[in-house]
Design an enzyme around this catalytic site. Structure first.
Site, PDB file in Angstrom:
ATOM      1  N   ASP A  14      -8.693   4.704  -7.449  1.00  0.00           N
ATOM      2  CA  ASP A  14      -8.608   5.932  -5.990  1.00  0.00           C
ATOM      3  C   ASP A  14      -9.382   7.460  -6.463  1.00  0.00           C
ATOM      4  O   ASP A  14     -10.311   7.242  -5.860  1.00  0.00           O
ATOM      5  CB  ASP A  14      -7.502   6.401  -5.424  1.00  0.00           C
TER       6      ASP A  14
ATOM      7  N   GLU B  81       3.898   1.821 -12.413  1.00  0.00           N
ATOM      8  CA  GLU B  81       2.865   1.884 -11.683  1.00  0.00           C
ATOM      9  C   GLU B  81       1.643   1.789 -13.200  1.00  0.00           C
ATOM     10  O   GLU B  81       1.119   0.903 -12.820  1.00  0.00           O
ATOM     11  CB  GLU B  81       2.295   3.024 -11.098  1.00  0.00           C
TER      12      GLU B  81
HETATM   13  C1  GLC Z   1      -3.497   2.841  -5.081  1.00  0.00           C
HETATM   14  C2  GLC Z   1      -3.915   2.343  -6.188  1.00  0.00           C
HETATM   15  C3  GLC Z   1      -4.846   1.403  -5.959  1.00  0.00           C
HETATM   16  C4  GLC Z   1      -3.553   0.434  -4.900  1.00  0.00           C
HETATM   17  C5  GLC Z   1      -2.441   1.283  -4.231  1.00  0.00           C
HETATM   18  C6  GLC Z   1      -1.416   0.172  -3.578  1.00  0.00           C
HETATM   19  O1  GLC Z   1      -3.647   3.395  -4.090  1.00  0.00           O
HETATM   20  O2  GLC Z   1      -5.223   3.476  -6.870  1.00  0.00           O
HETATM   21  O3  GLC Z   1      -4.956   0.667  -6.788  1.00  0.00           O
HETATM   22  O4  GLC Z   1      -3.885  -0.507  -5.098  1.00  0.00           O
HETATM   23  O5  GLC Z   1      -1.738   2.159  -4.987  1.00  0.00           O
HETATM   24  O6  GLC Z   1      -0.887   0.398  -5.285  1.00  0.00           O
END
Ligand code: GLC
Length: 418
Positions: free
Chosen positions: A157, A381
């Site tokens: 992101d 995460e």
């Molecule tokens: C964030 C990450 C993305 C992922 C999402 C859910 O947005 O950057 O890659 O899919 O979280 O985990």
């Protein structure tokens, strides 16, 4: 020793909403595209039936034009922003208007090997995956490399790859909104307001043309050719091709797509950084960013000796590789999302690709580091690549899946290894 296999399975169960799995409760309360593909694979290690269901549910969000959205809003949740009212997707289920790295076909191929009895279900999913891949080939190519039209499309992101293109976006008129992510997680680990304004502005631009791809090409100021998308789609097409042959499908166009993407991958090679880089399509310039996505060439079946030294240098600079951004770069931030932290899911894609291509030492290092992160700090995460400190959300689905399917296999705790 605590049974990490049991914990990982429990995380998948706890995040299971019946048919689809949340990335984690609170921060991400819907079905995310590539998270779901990891979840399907994780489930297949102990409950294959549930694994296949995950992929089937993902494909229920597919739009008529073939696109499979990055978020599917199955049930409203006020704890998330931007939600369905902001995105205004036009698929069969409320969704976002962009896609995400197409790893589903590759995980489906793995699931088929792990659970051959699932073949009938794989055959039913296959044409839908092909439609989705075609959508990328129709709407996202630049010189054969796959572009993103929003930073979130790449799944990385707030990666520094997007900074130059984002600087060109005027978000003065974005209006007022309330972020939700920073009420779940420390703002220091999340993107800044400057970035967030531009994320929302790009969504507003997509909505303004009702997500019509033809029109979007003309009005969207953001278009970046990206190694994440190019390498994952190339790999996914190789897997789609192999499955298609086995199923007796017509695969001639997939063979062409593979050639196109191989040529496209080549356009991402930046000799100045000695690595695969993202390229700003509007300006024509490389971004000069060495990231964990630069290391996805092996996963894509491209065994490129030129690419190894820079990746080895990044690994050597960290205790828990692979970092998401070059630790030697000025903007490296070990705890901020995609600007430094080590992400197990990327470690898996990179490490397993290296294993396949015989890049043994680096692969072993990445796998062992990934296992240690989870042994020492649970299923976060992402993690600080120097200290291993867990960051972002906790009890994360795809992190648990990476333990079950890969990282846990070489550890002492093999009790649940598939
Ligand atoms: C964030 C990450 C993305 C992922 C999402 C859910 O947005 O950057 O890659 O899919 O979280 O985990």
């Amino acid at each position: 020793m605590t049974d990490l296999y049991a914990q990982a399975r429990q995380i998948l169960r706890d995040n299971d909403k019946g048919g689809y799995t949340l990335p984690t409760h609170g921060l991400y309360p819907y079905q995310w595209n590539w998270d779901s593909a990891f979840a399907a694979w994780g489930f297949t290690t102990f409950d294959p039936d549930r694994g296949w269901t995950e992929l089937e549910t993902l494909m229920t969000g597919q739009w008529e034009d073939g696109m499979v959205p990055h978020i599917i809003f199955h049930q409203p949740d006020p704890g998330y922003f931007p939600g369905p009212d902001v995105w205004q997707g036009r698929g069969p289920i409320p969704s976002s208007g962009i896609s995400q790295p197409p790893v589903a076909a590759t995980f489906m191929a793995k699931m088929l090997t792990m659970h051959p009895a699932g073949e009938a279900r794989a055959r039913a999913i296959w044409p839908k995956l092909k439609d989705w891949h075609r959508w990328f080939m129709d709407w996202r190519l630049d010189q054969g490399a796959v572009c993103v039209t929003h930073p979130w499309e790449a799944g990385r992101d707030n990666a520094p790859d997007w900074d130059a293109a984002m600087a060109e976006i005027n978000a003065d008129d974005v209006g007022d909104y309330t972020r939700r992510d920073t009420s779940h997680v420390d703002p220091a680990m999340r993107p800044t307001k400057y970035d967030y304004d531009r994320y929302i502005k790009l969504v507003q631009i997509g909505v303004s043309v009702n997500w019509d791809q033809e029109k979007l090409l003309a009005v969207n100021p953001f278009r970046v050719a990206d190694p994440t998308m190019t390498f994952t789609l190339l790999r996914a097409n190789r897997d789609l091709l192999a499955m298609g042959r086995r199923f007796g499908e017509d695969v001639s166009d997939i063979e062409d797509w593979i050639k196109t993407l191989e040529a496209g991958a080549d356009t991402l090679w930046n000799p100045q950084i000695g690595g695969y880089d993202s390229r700003d399509v509007r300006s024509g310039a490389f971004n000069g960013i060495l990231s964990n996505a630069s290391a996805l060439c092996w996963y894509a079946g491209i065994n490129d000796a030129r690419a190894l030294p820079a990746i080895e240098r990044m690994l050597a600079a960290c205790t828990y590789g692979l970092p998401s951004y070059d630790p030697a770069a000025d903007g490296f931030e070990p705890l901020r999302y995609w600007r430094g932290p080590s992400w197990p899911i990327m470690n898996y894609l990179v490490g397993s690709g290296m294993e396949e291509q015989g890049i043994d030492a680096a692969a072993a290092r990445i796998r062992a580091d990934t296992a240690r992160l989870m042994e020492e700090n649970g299923f976060a995460e992402y993690y600080d690549p120097h200290t291993g400190a867990p960051a972002g959300g906790g009890t994360f689905t795809w992190t648990a899946a990476v333990w079950l399917g890969w990282a846990g296999h070489d550890t002492e705790d093999k009790r649940g290894a598939a």
